[in-house]
Design a protein around this motif. Structure first.
Motif, PDB file in Angstrom:
ATOM      1  N   SER A  38      30.539  45.881  62.731  1.00 45.97           N
ATOM      2  CA  SER A  38      30.325  44.834  63.737  1.00 45.97           C
ATOM      3  C   SER A  38      30.085  43.486  63.056  1.00 45.97           C
ATOM      4  O   SER A  38      30.506  42.443  63.569  1.00 45.97           O
TER       5      SER A  38
ATOM      6  N   LEU B 215      33.347  42.145  61.928  1.00 38.68           N
ATOM      7  CA  LEU B 215      34.133  41.720  63.093  1.00 38.68           C
ATOM      8  C   LEU B 215      33.509  40.505  63.775  1.00 38.68           C
ATOM      9  O   LEU B 215      33.962  40.075  64.831  1.00 38.68           O
TER      10      LEU B 215
ATOM     11  N   GLN C 266      30.092  39.909  64.782  1.00 39.62           N
ATOM     12  CA  GLN C 266      29.032  40.042  65.785  1.00 39.62           C
ATOM     13  C   GLN C 266      27.627  40.074  65.190  1.00 39.62           C
ATOM     14  O   GLN C 266      26.661  40.271  65.935  1.00 39.62           O
TER      15      GLN C 266
ATOM     16  N   PRO D 277      26.269  34.414  64.877  1.00 38.01           N
ATOM     17  CA  PRO D 277      27.365  34.508  65.852  1.00 38.01           C
ATOM     18  C   PRO D 277      26.934  34.151  67.273  1.00 38.01           C
ATOM     19  O   PRO D 277      25.767  34.276  67.614  1.00 38.01           O
ATOM     20  N   THR D 278      27.887  33.653  68.056  1.00 39.86           N
ATOM     21  CA  THR D 278      27.784  33.704  69.508  1.00 39.86           C
ATOM     22  C   THR D 278      28.444  35.016  69.892  1.00 39.86           C
ATOM     23  O   THR D 278      29.653  35.163  69.781  1.00 39.86           O
ATOM     24  N   ARG D 279      27.635  35.992  70.311  1.00 42.22           N
ATOM     25  CA  ARG D 279      28.140  37.354  70.478  1.00 42.22           C
ATOM     26  C   ARG D 279      28.959  37.529  71.760  1.00 42.22           C
ATOM     27  O   ARG D 279      28.781  36.799  72.737  1.00 42.22           O
ATOM     28  N   GLY D 280      29.778  38.578  71.774  1.00 39.36           N
ATOM     29  CA  GLY D 280      30.649  38.850  72.913  1.00 39.36           C
ATOM     30  C   GLY D 280      32.042  39.054  72.388  1.00 39.36           C
ATOM     31  O   GLY D 280      32.680  38.093  71.986  1.00 39.36           O
ATOM     32  N   ALA D 281      32.518  40.309  72.404  1.00 39.86           N
ATOM     33  CA  ALA D 281      33.749  40.612  71.677  1.00 39.86           C
ATOM     34  C   ALA D 281      34.914  40.987  72.581  1.00 39.86           C
ATOM     35  O   ALA D 281      36.007  41.240  72.083  1.00 39.86           O
ATOM     36  N   LEU D 282      34.696  41.004  73.892  1.00 41.92           N
ATOM     37  CA  LEU D 282      35.786  41.399  74.789  1.00 41.92           C
ATOM     38  C   LEU D 282      36.536  40.162  75.271  1.00 41.92           C
ATOM     39  O   LEU D 282      35.941  39.112  75.493  1.00 41.92           O
TER      40      LEU D 282
ATOM     41  N   GLY E 199      38.123  39.876  78.244  1.00 44.04           N
ATOM     42  CA  GLY E 199      37.823  39.647  79.654  1.00 44.04           C
ATOM     43  C   GLY E 199      36.630  40.479  80.075  1.00 44.04           C
ATOM     44  O   GLY E 199      36.014  41.165  79.260  1.00 44.04           O
ATOM     45  N   ALA E 200      36.303  40.410  81.355  1.00 42.67           N
ATOM     46  CA  ALA E 200      35.131  41.157  81.838  1.00 42.67           C
ATOM     47  C   ALA E 200      35.380  42.661  81.767  1.00 42.67           C
ATOM     48  O   ALA E 200      34.462  43.431  81.493  1.00 42.67           O
TER      49      ALA E 200
ATOM     50  N   PRO F  99      37.612  45.523  79.827  1.00 42.81           N
ATOM     51  CA  PRO F  99      38.510  45.687  78.676  1.00 42.81           C
ATOM     52  C   PRO F  99      39.810  46.382  79.079  1.00 42.81           C
ATOM     53  O   PRO F  99      39.805  47.264  79.938  1.00 42.81           O
TER      54      PRO F  99
ATOM     55  N   ILE G 266      38.600  51.335  74.280  1.00 41.68           N
ATOM     56  CA  ILE G 266      37.387  50.626  74.703  1.00 41.68           C
ATOM     57  C   ILE G 266      37.141  50.856  76.192  1.00 41.68           C
ATOM     58  O   ILE G 266      36.002  51.021  76.631  1.00 41.68           O
TER      59      ILE G 266
ATOM     60  N   GLN H 259      30.133  44.816  75.158  1.00 41.70           N
ATOM     61  CA  GLN H 259      30.568  43.448  74.834  1.00 41.70           C
ATOM     62  C   GLN H 259      30.414  43.169  73.345  1.00 41.70           C
ATOM     63  O   GLN H 259      31.266  42.553  72.724  1.00 41.70           O
TER      64      GLN H 259
ATOM     65  N   THR I 218      33.939  47.543  67.567  1.00 44.42           N
ATOM     66  CA  THR I 218      33.408  48.383  66.487  1.00 44.42           C
ATOM     67  C   THR I 218      33.578  49.862  66.843  1.00 44.42           C
ATOM     68  O   THR I 218      34.008  50.672  66.004  1.00 44.42           O
TER      69      THR I 218
END
Lengths: 147, 147, 147, 147, 147, 147, 147, 147, 147, 147
Positions: free
Chosen positions: A38, A41, A43, A72-77, A79-80, A82, A87, B95, B100
């Motif tokens: 993470s 990537l 996060q 980080p500004t987290r949030g890896a998707l 859109g709302a 996936p 995922i 999110q 990961t």
């Protein structure tokens, strides 16, 4: 200046080019594999030593190293909801079993939540004659509602 | 005709009125507690015997029993992103850690998914001097992409 | 069976009819005014004693009392973005100053969050010759990211 | 021409490279730290003197300085609901306690709002043996509905 | 208990049945016509005297009167973008001319807003040989950004 | 090829660099200031003479001039609901007073709309001892529903 | 580094330039045409041999080959609802016949799903005097709900 | 007056109560099972004879019969993206393979679509030692773009 | 009080029960069939005489008549994108040909719009040996942008 | 490689630069003006001869020519609801008159749709002393629902 997202792409490309695994990267970094993945990537912020180790193994430059250090500004998707099936199945679990998770937490612990901050998780393969199983263990501190 | 959603509300109300637990209901129904809870909340069809046992313990009528037998249209969240904090934390996990999870599944198993159909989960309390922990175990069969 | 939302409407109506204030209700319930208000609006489960006190002062029935005892599914806004101007201004603060809040928390505390669970808040009037001020104090435990 | 968003990224990069804090930048600029941070993140127009001071300390060029002077189109979130956990918790406060905030403002002040324009805020660390606390003070002029 | 929305519907129906105009209602209530209309449509709390006057002229009951007294949760559109053409045209003005309005306010007043709280508006017919014109005057106090 | 959006950014930058006002630009162009501003922000096609005058005063090149001549695809907001507070207040007016505007137009004119095409508006400062006021006059031809 | 999306565009361009068909590409790759097309459009990871064959026939370089090997994040639509009419008709089938598909699967197989992972499909032309028909065969393993 | 949606619920309830299958209903109605199911779920208008046969077998009244005769406003999903896993898998097929379907249709037929109006489909069980398969055959007339 | 939406449902039901056509209703009302249909579906206010005629032919009561007289809040679609295929095709025309319509209007008329207020339309069947055609004629006054 | 969208921008720019009309382009291409415009805007694939003619008249290069030949992924609007007023009016027609269009098609033709594939349209100016009218004729083959 390289963003954490661009750094993540550079990490993926280097990892594929060099044939490395996340487990090898985690070992080099000295942290659990889920955390390391993470972080690479984008996060988690890495310490200087962690970033040095990752960048060295991946044969990447200082710009990626700088990005790995950033908060980080987290949030890896994207859109709302996936779209990727691997995922999405976790989102489906939430859609179907979310209120059940809530009921069982409240029954066992009272009013509160499983922390997603004081939190770790792992992915394991459990052999099964009917087909091996993916076992994901989510492990977070219980936080009671406290005024 | 009572819908599965109305039946779920009746179940919650009777459970509160009678001071029952999901664990007691699961024991009466003879199925794991997570499955039983999700079924009584309207996300699984019950067999006649299961519905009989649940309705008897909850002192509810035949209309609720009929609803428990029905095949559900699954999906328990009001919107795409849950607002309840206890449920939201699981969305936050997705999110922050969704990609990961995907990487670790692919590294261990190759291209494929954790099934959310051939699937079970449990919620456990793990004592910890720094505060007890909520441990959720998601356990689904690995399904490889197969053409 | 009365839902927590219907109970909240009954509370508002009785409060208006009897000319009560949230402060008076909080005093009767024996909890801070902000907590009491949010509980009577359906966002907290009340203890039996708290519900008894509230229902007695509001001259409401047992169905409302039952609803006040229930564990809520939290989330009080109609949509993702509130339309009511009094509530919207707080959303605007988040839109304009959200990343600033994040930076200042990280600078002072390191990587982590202000808990919204181990949390309390209050609203105060601060006299000012140029116009009295609304001062809202949000007070949550810092939770560091801990793997 | 550098946009305010690009300027904000340049500020973050320079601040990290030079090991500066928002507090040091605020001191150089001569404004409160929350205001200064939001201005450097692109949500306030700076005066020429303020921009000069910031750019000098950050060792940035005239294009960033020009951007800091511009009137912003405010709004700092990527979507309607923030995904970053540190920012999300404030949205959660709004989701759970928004109507309570409204009730308490109306009880104390009558019909109106807390201004988000004639407004300031601060973030403080309050030591607590059970874990230090993040205390955010939102302080806006009350504006009554006036026709 | 009658909600403000139900009260608004009752007002519209009675107004149509009795052939009243908003202007007549405003005169009875003793407030400007735009304010009175918005209050009767549920967007303003009325004083007891105002509600009495309105209810008397409309020949409605005490339940509507109670609803007119309540503090509203404001927001009168069904969705984010209005579908009714008469209302949509104002949204279109915002879509096409919103940034222009912002520029002209900043040029004349500096950084700040037109208040929508300390605010009044009116609708006028201006005769024109090429077709009479709808002239809407929006009139709000300028609020400068003040930290 | 320069788009109208890029041209608008170039106009803003040149205007800031040269210290020009929208009023000065409007005078050079020979059109009302609100129209000129919206045209330079990309929401109106300019005639060749208008574009020549604007580009000359702004010291910009032929590519910007070409863009100013183009027929625009109108729509100036980033999302359905504006986030910038200065623009949002107009959306709030629509949210709170939209149905009132509709009622008053129908009462005065019958079924129809205020045109947003045969339309002009202006922004004025009206001095007021309690604080100067922003007065926006929207002025559109009434269009009756005609089959 | 070339992304799978950029690789897909390069594939389309080369295919058009060289006048190749998906069927020819599938033959070269040695996999079914539907699978091959989806892989070249970025929705499947290719083996080294498959990517070699595709790249050779398409006369593309090593960067595209690298991209074809990558594990995809799947999801090929721009929005939740497709706008292209050829794709939309399948969404319309889902909108109109989704619950029917569900009923028929449950009637024949019991509670469960058609896998979209252990899955293949084909498109065929079926001659018909009233106009040839597009016959799409979706073929997925049945997965029963199993706890 | 019973809506088509209410009629569909009555059909489902009666079908469950009487232990009927969609196949039996289709036989009584004299139409293919997929069409009959969709018609009884409210997505097709039935002829008088078809409605008579269905209502007789389901032991339902004239109000349901009237509803079955009505022309539907089609569209059977609650939101743009289905949440029920059995239905979602078809949406996932579209997300992953939509552009592939489009390419293969264009390769075989030229520019055009598979009609969803001149259209039929069926669901079949195909035995397979590795687990039986759900085979869905979508069969629509090819419609070429014709100006 | 009957809403315009409920009145529309009553109209549809009575029309089906009595076997009337929209053309017959239009003749009775004395207005074009498209206008009459839209009015009876709740999108136009009827005059007293028109409502009398419609209600008499449909054998409906005074509550429906009252509803037909009301000024509508227009907008007849359930969501932003229609799901019904008959209606969707017009949305598809807009998706595919919207900018073309805009170009052709501007080429012929200059900058402006086709009014949807001073507007009428009709639906015609045009016989064609290759299959009869639906011809929809949209006919609105051109409105030039006029400041 | 030039995309169809970039080609469309190049076409618009060249058309403006050379003072060409869509009608002239259509004549050169030898197809109706509406079709030609939509093809040059990227919504139709052109034949080699058509693309040659267009590119020659527009004085554009082979990269644009290649793009004009490509099969498009259709869909020309930026969002679900268009913001440009000239295009929005057609959406408004759909919002207000969509169900009326559906009723009239069903009354005249039975259950089915106007094809948007076997479809053509035109825009005409019809002189009118009260102001010339935009008349848009949508002309699509009727497709009956046929199983």
């Amino acid at each position: 200046m390289v963003t954490k997202k661009e750094a993540a792409e550079a990490v993926r490309a280097a990892k594929a080019r060099l044939g490395l695994t996340w487990a090898q990267l985690a070992e080099a970094v000295g942290r659990p594999v889920a955390w390391t993945t993470s972080a690479l990537l984008g996060q988690q912020p890495m310490s200087a030593a962690e970033a040095d180790a990752a960048v060295a193994l991946l044969d990447l430059g200082d710009d990626v190293r700088q990005a790995l250090l950033l908060q980080p500004t987290r949030g890896a998707l994207e859109g709302a909801v996936p779209t990727d099936p691997t995922i999405y199945r976790f989102y489906e679990v939430l859609q179907v079993y979310g209120p059940t998770l809530k009921e069982l937490i409240h029954e066992e612990f009272g009013d509160g939540i499983m922390s997603a901050i004081n939190f770790r998780f792992g992915v394991e393969r459990v052999p099964d004659p009917a087909g091996d199983r993916v076992v994901v263990t989510l492990d977070g501190k219980f936080l009671p509602y406290q005024w």
